[in-house]
Design a protein around this motif. Sequence first.
Motif, PDB file in Angstrom:
ATOM      1  N   LEU A 178       0.832  -1.202   0.000  1.00  0.00           N
ATOM      2  CA  LEU A 178       0.000   0.000   0.000  1.00  0.00           C
ATOM      3  C   LEU A 178       0.868   1.255   0.000  1.00  0.00           C
ATOM      4  CD1 LEU A 178      -2.745   1.379   0.156  1.00  0.00           C
ATOM      5  CD2 LEU A 178      -2.678   1.076   2.653  1.00  0.00           C
ATOM      6  N   GLY A 179       1.924   1.248   0.841  1.00  0.00           N
ATOM      7  CA  GLY A 179       2.807   2.408   0.915  1.00  0.00           C
ATOM      8  C   GLY A 179       3.502   2.682  -0.404  1.00  0.00           C
ATOM      9  N   VAL A 180       4.051   1.631  -1.021  1.00  0.00           N
ATOM     10  CA  VAL A 180       4.758   1.791  -2.302  1.00  0.00           C
ATOM     11  C   VAL A 180       3.800   2.273  -3.385  1.00  0.00           C
ATOM     12  CG1 VAL A 180       5.954   0.543  -4.137  1.00  0.00           C
ATOM     13  CG2 VAL A 180       6.551   0.115  -1.753  1.00  0.00           C
ATOM     14  N   ALA A 181       2.567   1.710  -3.398  1.00  0.00           N
ATOM     15  CA  ALA A 181       1.585   2.102  -4.411  1.00  0.00           C
ATOM     16  C   ALA A 181       1.189   3.570  -4.257  1.00  0.00           C
ATOM     17  CB  ALA A 181       0.354   1.214  -4.321  1.00  0.00           C
ATOM     18  N   LEU A 182       0.985   4.003  -3.026  1.00  0.00           N
ATOM     19  CA  LEU A 182       0.629   5.398  -2.789  1.00  0.00           C
ATOM     20  C   LEU A 182       1.767   6.330  -3.200  1.00  0.00           C
ATOM     21  CD1 LEU A 182      -1.175   5.132   0.674  1.00  0.00           C
ATOM     22  CD2 LEU A 182      -2.234   5.644  -1.533  1.00  0.00           C
ATOM     23  N   CYS A 183       2.999   5.941  -2.878  1.00  0.00           N
ATOM     24  CA  CYS A 183       4.150   6.757  -3.259  1.00  0.00           C
ATOM     25  C   CYS A 183       4.292   6.844  -4.773  1.00  0.00           C
ATOM     26  CB  CYS A 183       5.426   6.168  -2.655  1.00  0.00           C
ATOM     27  SG  CYS A 183       5.528   6.329  -0.870  1.00  0.00           S
ATOM     28  N   THR A 184       4.051   5.735  -5.449  1.00  0.00           N
ATOM     29  CA  THR A 184       4.140   5.719  -6.910  1.00  0.00           C
ATOM     30  C   THR A 184       3.128   6.666  -7.531  1.00  0.00           C
ATOM     31  OG1 THR A 184       4.926   3.429  -6.905  1.00  0.00           O
ATOM     32  CG2 THR A 184       3.991   4.264  -8.959  1.00  0.00           C
ATOM     33  N   LEU A 185       1.886   6.621  -7.021  1.00  0.00           N
ATOM     34  CA  LEU A 185       0.852   7.511  -7.542  1.00  0.00           C
ATOM     35  C   LEU A 185       1.188   8.973  -7.254  1.00  0.00           C
ATOM     36  CD1 LEU A 185      -2.364   5.488  -6.609  1.00  0.00           C
ATOM     37  CD2 LEU A 185      -1.283   5.709  -8.862  1.00  0.00           C
ATOM     38  N   TRP A 186       1.740   9.223  -6.076  1.00  0.00           N
ATOM     39  CA  TRP A 186       2.126  10.602  -5.752  1.00  0.00           C
ATOM     40  C   TRP A 186       3.218  11.096  -6.695  1.00  0.00           C
ATOM     41  CZ3 TRP A 186       1.422  15.200  -4.078  1.00  0.00           C
ATOM     42  CH2 TRP A 186       2.504  16.030  -3.796  1.00  0.00           C
ATOM     43  N   PRO A 195      10.589   6.355 -18.824  1.00  0.00           N
ATOM     44  CA  PRO A 195       9.246   6.866 -19.151  1.00  0.00           C
ATOM     45  C   PRO A 195       8.357   5.874 -19.897  1.00  0.00           C
ATOM     46  CG  PRO A 195      10.901   8.541 -19.573  1.00  0.00           C
ATOM     47  CD  PRO A 195      11.649   7.278 -19.248  1.00  0.00           C
ATOM     48  N   ARG A 196       8.960   4.953 -20.653  1.00  0.00           N
ATOM     49  CA  ARG A 196       8.103   4.032 -21.404  1.00  0.00           C
ATOM     50  C   ARG A 196       7.360   3.058 -20.495  1.00  0.00           C
ATOM     51  NH1 ARG A 196      13.321   2.017 -23.125  1.00  0.00           N
ATOM     52  NH2 ARG A 196      13.814  -0.014 -22.232  1.00  0.00           N
ATOM     53  N   TYR A 197       7.766   2.971 -19.234  1.00  0.00           N
ATOM     54  CA  TYR A 197       7.071   2.091 -18.287  1.00  0.00           C
ATOM     55  C   TYR A 197       6.133   2.862 -17.361  1.00  0.00           C
ATOM     56  CZ  TYR A 197      10.756  -1.177 -19.688  1.00  0.00           C
ATOM     57  OH  TYR A 197      11.610  -1.980 -20.411  1.00  0.00           O
ATOM     58  N   SER A 198       6.001   4.163 -17.557  1.00  0.00           N
ATOM     59  CA  SER A 198       5.230   4.983 -16.619  1.00  0.00           C
ATOM     60  C   SER A 198       3.755   4.583 -16.558  1.00  0.00           C
ATOM     61  CB  SER A 198       5.346   6.459 -16.998  1.00  0.00           C
ATOM     62  OG  SER A 198       6.682   6.913 -16.844  1.00  0.00           O
ATOM     63  N   VAL A 199       3.121   4.452 -17.713  1.00  0.00           N
ATOM     64  CA  VAL A 199       1.694   4.124 -17.732  1.00  0.00           C
ATOM     65  C   VAL A 199       1.444   2.767 -17.078  1.00  0.00           C
ATOM     66  CG1 VAL A 199      -0.283   3.635 -19.209  1.00  0.00           C
ATOM     67  CG2 VAL A 199       1.250   5.518 -19.780  1.00  0.00           C
ATOM     68  N   PHE A 200       2.250   1.786 -17.424  1.00  0.00           N
ATOM     69  CA  PHE A 200       2.107   0.447 -16.845  1.00  0.00           C
ATOM     70  C   PHE A 200       2.260   0.488 -15.328  1.00  0.00           C
ATOM     71  CE2 PHE A 200       4.247  -3.558 -15.558  1.00  0.00           C
ATOM     72  CZ  PHE A 200       3.222  -4.447 -15.848  1.00  0.00           C
ATOM     73  N   THR A 201       3.249   1.260 -14.853  1.00  0.00           N
ATOM     74  CA  THR A 201       3.501   1.347 -13.413  1.00  0.00           C
ATOM     75  C   THR A 201       2.348   2.028 -12.688  1.00  0.00           C
ATOM     76  OG1 THR A 201       5.893   1.462 -13.821  1.00  0.00           O
ATOM     77  CG2 THR A 201       5.110   2.216 -11.674  1.00  0.00           C
ATOM     78  N   VAL A 202       1.819   3.100 -13.266  1.00  0.00           N
ATOM     79  CA  VAL A 202       0.717   3.818 -12.636  1.00  0.00           C
ATOM     80  C   VAL A 202      -0.532   2.942 -12.573  1.00  0.00           C
ATOM     81  CG1 VAL A 202      -0.876   5.760 -12.929  1.00  0.00           C
ATOM     82  CG2 VAL A 202       1.582   6.097 -13.243  1.00  0.00           C
ATOM     83  N   ALA A 251      -2.431   1.870  -9.177  1.00  0.00           N
ATOM     84  CA  ALA A 251      -3.849   2.175  -8.978  1.00  0.00           C
ATOM     85  C   ALA A 251      -4.632   0.926  -8.594  1.00  0.00           C
ATOM     86  CB  ALA A 251      -4.426   2.804 -10.243  1.00  0.00           C
ATOM     87  N   VAL A 252      -4.247  -0.210  -9.126  1.00  0.00           N
ATOM     88  CA  VAL A 252      -4.899  -1.476  -8.772  1.00  0.00           C
ATOM     89  C   VAL A 252      -4.455  -1.941  -7.390  1.00  0.00           C
ATOM     90  CG1 VAL A 252      -5.086  -3.926  -9.377  1.00  0.00           C
ATOM     91  CG2 VAL A 252      -5.188  -2.177 -11.172  1.00  0.00           C
ATOM     92  N   ALA A 253      -3.178  -1.698  -7.068  1.00  0.00           N
ATOM     93  CA  ALA A 253      -2.618  -2.197  -5.810  1.00  0.00           C
ATOM     94  C   ALA A 253      -3.215  -1.512  -4.580  1.00  0.00           C
ATOM     95  CB  ALA A 253      -1.101  -2.019  -5.814  1.00  0.00           C
ATOM     96  N   VAL A 254      -3.596  -0.244  -4.707  1.00  0.00           N
ATOM     97  CA  VAL A 254      -4.117   0.479  -3.541  1.00  0.00           C
ATOM     98  C   VAL A 254      -5.405  -0.159  -3.005  1.00  0.00           C
ATOM     99  CG1 VAL A 254      -5.111   2.660  -2.742  1.00  0.00           C
ATOM    100  CG2 VAL A 254      -3.009   2.680  -4.073  1.00  0.00           C
ATOM    101  N   PRO A 255      -6.471  -0.288  -3.789  1.00  0.00           N
ATOM    102  CA  PRO A 255      -7.685  -0.918  -3.236  1.00  0.00           C
ATOM    103  C   PRO A 255      -7.480  -2.396  -2.907  1.00  0.00           C
ATOM    104  CG  PRO A 255      -7.918  -0.564  -5.596  1.00  0.00           C
ATOM    105  CD  PRO A 255      -6.678   0.160  -5.188  1.00  0.00           C
ATOM    106  N   ALA A 256      -6.617  -3.076  -3.686  1.00  0.00           N
ATOM    107  CA  ALA A 256      -6.390  -4.501  -3.427  1.00  0.00           C
ATOM    108  C   ALA A 256      -5.710  -4.711  -2.079  1.00  0.00           C
ATOM    109  CB  ALA A 256      -5.556  -5.107  -4.552  1.00  0.00           C
ATOM    110  N   SER A 257      -4.691  -3.882  -1.768  1.00  0.00           N
ATOM    111  CA  SER A 257      -3.988  -4.034  -0.495  1.00  0.00           C
ATOM    112  C   SER A 257      -4.874  -3.617   0.681  1.00  0.00           C
ATOM    113  CB  SER A 257      -2.687  -3.224  -0.512  1.00  0.00           C
ATOM    114  OG  SER A 257      -2.939  -1.864  -0.830  1.00  0.00           O
ATOM    115  N   VAL A 258      -5.683  -2.575   0.497  1.00  0.00           N
ATOM    116  CA  VAL A 258      -6.610  -2.173   1.565  1.00  0.00           C
ATOM    117  C   VAL A 258      -7.603  -3.293   1.838  1.00  0.00           C
ATOM    118  CG1 VAL A 258      -8.495  -0.601   2.159  1.00  0.00           C
ATOM    119  CG2 VAL A 258      -6.403   0.302   1.131  1.00  0.00           C
ATOM    120  N   ALA A 259      -8.136  -3.898   0.782  1.00  0.00           N
ATOM    121  CA  ALA A 259      -9.064  -5.017   0.953  1.00  0.00           C
ATOM    122  C   ALA A 259      -8.383  -6.181   1.651  1.00  0.00           C
ATOM    123  CB  ALA A 259      -9.596  -5.457  -0.413  1.00  0.00           C
TER     124      ALA A 259
END
Length: 260
Positions: free
Chosen positions: A18-26, A39-46, A50-58
């Motif tokens: 959750l922490g890593v996902a939030l930092c990535t989005l920030w 940069p070519r991996y930016s969209v994939f990483t974001v 975005a998927v990891a945040v709700p998944a880890s909270v759940a």
Amino acid sequence: MSSSEPRLPSYLGLGSVLGVALCTLWLAVAGHLDLYINPRYSVFTVVLAAVAVPASVAGLVVVARGHGHAHGDEGHDERTGGAARLTRIALGGVAALVTIGVTAAMLVLPPTTLSARTAQQRSVDSATLSDAAGSEAAVSLLGSGSVDTSEYGVKDWAALIRQTTDTTSLVGKKVELSGFVVPGSDGSFTLTRFVISCCAVDAQPVGLAVVTDGGVPDEDQWVTVSGALAANPDQSADARIVIRAAKVTKIAQPKDPYEY
């Protein structure tokens, strides 16, 4: 392991994700993600973040409820129930602290690029860059007057010099390149950039030796060097070609400090 045993790895693992996902989005929102990945991996990483945040909270909710159900079925011993509640609170607190700590650090501490010290540790212009993408064609065409080298970066020139057996064909070529300073031991310095294939972890420093009649700028200072390629006056040095600088201008670090 019984369901009543502490599940610290689950809490810490999900909290870290959750922490890593939030930092990535920030970093993506703040426009700093390119300081850490290609940069070519930016969209994939974001998208993954975005998927990891709700998944880890759940996942954290499921683990916490699992503890509650498991302990609720084990009996009515007051001391056991109290210990179970304290365990759940402690584990949840640890996971929360990990998440908050990592996220707060990313928000408070400004993102920085790799430094001259890192470049020295990773050996500037190592042989791994001798086959840098796009350089092989440039070598074969260099003898032609129609070749435009005005868009060449530090990586391109460094790979070109390394691959060229007869470096006399490079002498006199005009260059204007930007990078940061890695001071040498003889009053010269190396104009350096980091080349990133995937992320900052695999970043490889590449550079060109610069000889100037002026003083050497401070370590890590970004500069633009204008001059011409010349044979290295120090015959014992590893670098066969150097930039004989006509002008060294201090600049601010560019928004995108890496080459790819």
